[in-house]
Motif scaffolding. Sequence first.
Motif: not given
Length: 135
Positions: A23-34, A36-41, A43-48
Amino acid sequence: MISRLFLALNAIATGLIALAYLYDPNLLLARYGLETGSPGMDNMLRSTYGGLYLVLAALFATGVFVAKRRRDALIFLLLFMGGNAIGRTASIVFAGMPPQSIMPLLAYEVVVAVVAGILAVRSQSRDKQGVQSGQ
């Protein structure tokens, strides 16, 4: 019964993580203070973390419902969580300590890997006893 419950809990947790990343890679990353910075990243997070984790959740769920696949699912859970723990440990060695909010993930992965390994060994012992007794 314990193996089925353990696999079910991990299938649900892994599946929820997968859906959140899809749904949104930043949803969980924000919990850890992280973030994403690009559509490519993204894409990698959604894939993996999205697609691959969704398939892994299905594999763990297979072990819940198909007795012949239970031990396989436990071994794969051991390898999956063990691999995550190895990756996090390598990152600590080569890149330094991550934010403290990430460290519980390492602890969770190690505990799940150990428990999955124990349950897989117990499962194998029970299978051998059944064969020896002619079941």
